[in-house]
Scaffold this motif. Structure first.
Motif, PDB file in Angstrom:
ATOM      1  N   MET A  13      -8.282  -2.818 -15.183  1.00 32.19           N
ATOM      2  CA  MET A  13      -6.982  -2.787 -14.532  1.00 32.19           C
ATOM      3  C   MET A  13      -6.339  -1.423 -14.714  1.00 32.19           C
ATOM      4  SD  MET A  13      -3.603  -4.982 -15.514  1.00 32.19           S
ATOM      5  CE  MET A  13      -3.467  -4.056 -17.048  1.00 32.19           C
ATOM      6  N   ILE A  14      -6.424  -0.868 -15.931  1.00 34.38           N
ATOM      7  CA  ILE A  14      -5.841   0.443 -16.200  1.00 34.38           C
ATOM      8  C   ILE A  14      -6.532   1.519 -15.380  1.00 34.38           C
ATOM      9  CG2 ILE A  14      -5.532   2.199 -17.983  1.00 34.38           C
ATOM     10  CD1 ILE A  14      -5.225  -0.109 -19.998  1.00 34.38           C
ATOM     11  N   LEU A  15      -7.859   1.443 -15.307  1.00 34.60           N
ATOM     12  CA  LEU A  15      -8.602   2.439 -14.554  1.00 34.60           C
ATOM     13  C   LEU A  15      -8.281   2.382 -13.071  1.00 34.60           C
ATOM     14  CD1 LEU A  15     -12.093   2.157 -16.305  1.00 34.60           C
ATOM     15  CD2 LEU A  15     -10.396   3.984 -16.566  1.00 34.60           C
ATOM     16  N   VAL A  16      -8.214   1.158 -12.529  1.00 35.31           N
ATOM     17  CA  VAL A  16      -7.907   1.015 -11.107  1.00 35.31           C
ATOM     18  C   VAL A  16      -6.509   1.515 -10.812  1.00 35.31           C
ATOM     19  CG1 VAL A  16      -7.492  -0.657  -9.270  1.00 35.31           C
ATOM     20  CG2 VAL A  16      -9.527  -0.858 -10.686  1.00 35.31           C
ATOM     21  N   SER A  17      -5.537   1.178 -11.681  1.00 35.41           N
ATOM     22  CA  SER A  17      -4.164   1.597 -11.458  1.00 35.41           C
ATOM     23  C   SER A  17      -4.025   3.104 -11.541  1.00 35.41           C
ATOM     24  CB  SER A  17      -3.237   0.930 -12.481  1.00 35.41           C
ATOM     25  OG  SER A  17      -3.273  -0.477 -12.346  1.00 35.41           O
ATOM     26  N   THR A  18      -4.829   3.721 -12.400  1.00 32.95           N
ATOM     27  CA  THR A  18      -4.788   5.164 -12.532  1.00 32.95           C
ATOM     28  C   THR A  18      -5.299   5.828 -11.274  1.00 32.95           C
ATOM     29  OG1 THR A  18      -5.105   4.963 -14.915  1.00 32.95           O
ATOM     30  CG2 THR A  18      -5.584   7.102 -13.929  1.00 32.95           C
ATOM     31  N   VAL A  19      -6.380   5.285 -10.721  1.00 38.22           N
ATOM     32  CA  VAL A  19      -6.984   5.884  -9.537  1.00 38.22           C
ATOM     33  C   VAL A  19      -6.089   5.686  -8.316  1.00 38.22           C
ATOM     34  CG1 VAL A  19      -8.939   5.724  -7.968  1.00 38.22           C
ATOM     35  CG2 VAL A  19      -9.324   5.639 -10.433  1.00 38.22           C
ATOM     36  N   SER A  20      -5.496   4.513  -8.180  1.00 37.07           N
ATOM     37  CA  SER A  20      -4.727   4.180  -6.985  1.00 37.07           C
ATOM     38  C   SER A  20      -3.269   3.962  -7.339  1.00 37.07           C
ATOM     39  CB  SER A  20      -5.304   2.919  -6.318  1.00 37.07           C
ATOM     40  OG  SER A  20      -4.564   2.588  -5.181  1.00 37.07           O
ATOM     41  N   GLY A  21      -2.465   5.048  -7.247  1.00 36.33           N
ATOM     42  CA  GLY A  21      -1.050   4.945  -7.531  1.00 36.33           C
ATOM     43  C   GLY A  21      -0.233   4.605  -6.311  1.00 36.33           C
ATOM     44  N   GLN A  22      -0.825   4.612  -5.147  1.00 34.84           N
ATOM     45  CA  GLN A  22      -0.114   4.327  -3.905  1.00 34.84           C
ATOM     46  C   GLN A  22       0.181   2.845  -3.786  1.00 34.84           C
ATOM     47  OE1 GLN A  22      -2.218   5.729  -0.480  1.00 34.84           O
ATOM     48  NE2 GLN A  22      -0.686   5.010   0.980  1.00 34.84           N
ATOM     49  N   VAL A  23       1.379   2.514  -3.305  1.00 29.55           N
ATOM     50  CA  VAL A  23       1.784   1.119  -3.141  1.00 29.55           C
ATOM     51  C   VAL A  23       2.344   0.917  -1.738  1.00 29.55           C
ATOM     52  CG1 VAL A  23       3.279  -0.744  -3.958  1.00 29.55           C
ATOM     53  CG2 VAL A  23       2.320   0.881  -5.602  1.00 29.55           C
ATOM     54  N   ASN A  24       1.881  -0.137  -1.074  1.00 27.77           N
ATOM     55  CA  ASN A  24       2.391  -0.529   0.235  1.00 27.77           C
ATOM     56  C   ASN A  24       3.192  -1.810   0.035  1.00 27.77           C
ATOM     57  OD1 ASN A  24       2.843  -0.595   2.962  1.00 27.77           O
ATOM     58  ND2 ASN A  24       0.752  -1.134   3.545  1.00 27.77           N
ATOM     59  N   ASP A  25       4.534  -1.723   0.166  1.00 30.10           N
ATOM     60  CA  ASP A  25       5.426  -2.832  -0.131  1.00 30.10           C
ATOM     61  C   ASP A  25       5.730  -3.659   1.113  1.00 30.10           C
ATOM     62  OD1 ASP A  25       6.111  -2.644  -2.946  1.00 30.10           O
ATOM     63  OD2 ASP A  25       7.099  -0.750  -2.453  1.00 30.10           O
ATOM     64  N   TRP A  26       5.792  -4.968   0.925  1.00 34.67           N
ATOM     65  CA  TRP A  26       6.258  -5.866   1.973  1.00 34.67           C
ATOM     66  C   TRP A  26       7.765  -5.690   2.125  1.00 34.67           C
ATOM     67  CZ3 TRP A  26       5.206  -8.867   5.922  1.00 34.67           C
ATOM     68  CH2 TRP A  26       6.086  -9.894   6.296  1.00 34.67           C
ATOM     69  N   THR A  27       8.236  -5.428   3.361  1.00 37.76           N
ATOM     70  CA  THR A  27       9.658  -5.291   3.639  1.00 37.76           C
ATOM     71  C   THR A  27      10.154  -6.314   4.641  1.00 37.76           C
ATOM     72  OG1 THR A  27       9.342  -3.757   5.490  1.00 37.76           O
ATOM     73  CG2 THR A  27       9.486  -2.792   3.269  1.00 37.76           C
ATOM     74  N   ASN A  28       9.268  -6.845   5.484  1.00 34.16           N
ATOM     75  CA  ASN A  28       9.655  -7.728   6.578  1.00 34.16           C
ATOM     76  C   ASN A  28      10.755  -7.079   7.427  1.00 34.16           C
ATOM     77  OD1 ASN A  28       9.445 -10.061   8.153  1.00 34.16           O
ATOM     78  ND2 ASN A  28      11.051 -11.109   7.010  1.00 34.16           N
ATOM     79  N   GLY A  29      10.548  -5.813   7.726  1.00 33.12           N
ATOM     80  CA  GLY A  29      11.552  -5.059   8.464  1.00 33.12           C
ATOM     81  C   GLY A  29      11.902  -5.640   9.808  1.00 33.12           C
ATOM     82  N   THR A  30      10.986  -6.316  10.456  1.00 32.92           N
ATOM     83  CA  THR A  30      11.261  -6.910  11.763  1.00 32.92           C
ATOM     84  C   THR A  30      11.925  -8.278  11.650  1.00 32.92           C
ATOM     85  OG1 THR A  30       9.157  -8.083  11.926  1.00 32.92           O
ATOM     86  CG2 THR A  30       9.188  -5.780  12.666  1.00 32.92           C
ATOM     87  N   GLY A  31      11.788  -8.906  10.489  1.00 36.09           N
ATOM     88  CA  GLY A  31      12.314 -10.243  10.311  1.00 36.09           C
ATOM     89  C   GLY A  31      11.424 -11.342  10.840  1.00 36.09           C
ATOM     90  N   SER A  42       6.116  -0.974   4.004  1.00 36.28           N
ATOM     91  CA  SER A  42       6.816   0.278   3.682  1.00 36.28           C
ATOM     92  C   SER A  42       6.065   1.509   4.155  1.00 36.28           C
ATOM     93  CB  SER A  42       7.064   0.367   2.169  1.00 36.28           C
ATOM     94  OG  SER A  42       5.833   0.394   1.449  1.00 36.28           O
ATOM     95  N   SER A  43       4.741   1.427   4.215  1.00 39.01           N
ATOM     96  CA  SER A  43       3.944   2.576   4.659  1.00 39.01           C
ATOM     97  C   SER A  43       3.811   2.644   6.178  1.00 39.01           C
ATOM     98  CB  SER A  43       2.552   2.534   4.020  1.00 39.01           C
ATOM     99  OG  SER A  43       2.639   2.610   2.607  1.00 39.01           O
ATOM    100  N   GLY A  44       4.337   1.642   6.877  1.00 38.40           N
ATOM    101  CA  GLY A  44       4.234   1.631   8.328  1.00 38.40           C
ATOM    102  C   GLY A  44       2.867   1.236   8.836  1.00 38.40           C
ATOM    103  N   VAL A  45       2.033   0.722   7.942  1.00 39.56           N
ATOM    104  CA  VAL A  45       0.695   0.272   8.331  1.00 39.56           C
ATOM    105  C   VAL A  45       0.411  -1.042   7.615  1.00 39.56           C
ATOM    106  CG1 VAL A  45      -0.262   2.550   8.816  1.00 39.56           C
ATOM    107  CG2 VAL A  45      -0.384   1.635   6.493  1.00 39.56           C
TER     108      VAL A  45
END
Length: 275
Positions: A13-31, A42-45
């Motif tokens: 888990m530590i190794l994976v988190s270190t390699v991949s610091g990018q986070v795509n958050d759920w926003t439900n911007g459209t509702g 959040s990343s638009g994808v």
């Protein structure tokens, strides 16, 4: 030997988190609550290769739409990056209704919730079917997080595949469909009581390995036990019930699997003298 496995899991888990610091958050911007809409992230994808960790948490932004859960609908194919998937968390709900969610990430899906903001993951509601394919599935409290056991996984139809471990610190209800667990189940993974951590089988089927590895740090070699015996231990401790406790759990050893199903309580015979 589960204790060694947990140590390896934490290191990975530590190794994976270190390699991949990018986070795509759920926003439900459209509702609209749709997983496959890029404007809801959040990343638009939509989560996928190269988008990093996926997080479904109501505290990631102030948009009130974010309090609404998300749905993967009929024919929709959700495939996340080979990173962690955090959520749903703290009051949110994930519905898979005729679509599929596949994660090759080590933490395939981890869900935590509180007593006042519980979470639910629903597969195949109302016979809609669906597909859930994960490496590790963490339901409620586990080695990952302590303090959020109020999570319920409901499977009414469809197929769930857990390629490594099911870590149970919340509730799992199998009302229909089939769940395959390839390597094992950590029941009450951090010592939860049976009223919080319960495997309830009604119309569904649970397929487990034939053999389980016992956790005994005092012995130099792994001890093995058939999984049917493990299930009987769950039943004796109140962690595994049929039809909410009114039915009977049935185990059957097949060529490569331990099949676990349930039969309901027999109805009371009618009184022939009743009017």
């Amino acid at each position: 030997m589960l204790y060694r496995k947990i140590s390896c899991l934490v290191l990975m888990m530590i190794l994976v988190s270190t390699v991949s610091g990018q986070v795509n958050d759920w926003t439900n911007g459209t509702g609209n609550g749709r997983w496959m809409d890029p404007n809801n992230w959040s990343s638009g994808v939509v989560p996928g290769p190269g988008t990093g960790n996926t997080r479904i948490n109501p505290d990631t932004n102030a948009d009130p739409n974010n309090l609404m859960g998300l749905t993967i609908g009929v024919g929709e194919i959700a495939i996340t990056d080979a990173a962690d998937n955090w959520g749903p968390e703290w009051g949110l709900t994930l519905n898979i209704e005729g679509g599929s969610l596949t994660s090759s990430g080590f933490i395939g899906l981890v869900s935590v919730g509180g007593e006042t903001n519980p979470c639910a993951i629903n597969l195949g509601a109302d016979g809609s079917g669906g597909w859930l394919d994960l490496i590790n599935f963490l339901v409620g409290d586990s080695w990952w997080w302590h303090g959020g056991p109020y999570v319920t996984y409901n499977q009414e139809s469809g197929t769930a595949i857990i390629r490594d471990y099911l870590w149970m610190g919340g509730k799992v209800n199998l009302y229909g469909g089939t769940m395959y667990v390839f390597n094992g189940v950590s029941m009450a993974s951090v010592g939860q009581p049976a009223d919080i951590c319960t495997l309830n089988i009604e119309g569904g089927t649970l397929m487990l390995p034939l053999i389980a590895t016992a956790d005994n740090p005092d012995t130099p070699e792994d001890e093995t036990v058939d999984f049917a015996t493990v299930v009987q231990g769950w039943i004796a401790d109140g962690y595994c019930v049929a039809y909410g406790g009114t039915g009977e759990i049935v185990t059957e050893e097949l060529e490569s699997w331990t099949k676990v199903t349930a039969i309901p309580e027999a109805p009371e015979p009618e009184d022939p003298n009743a009017i």
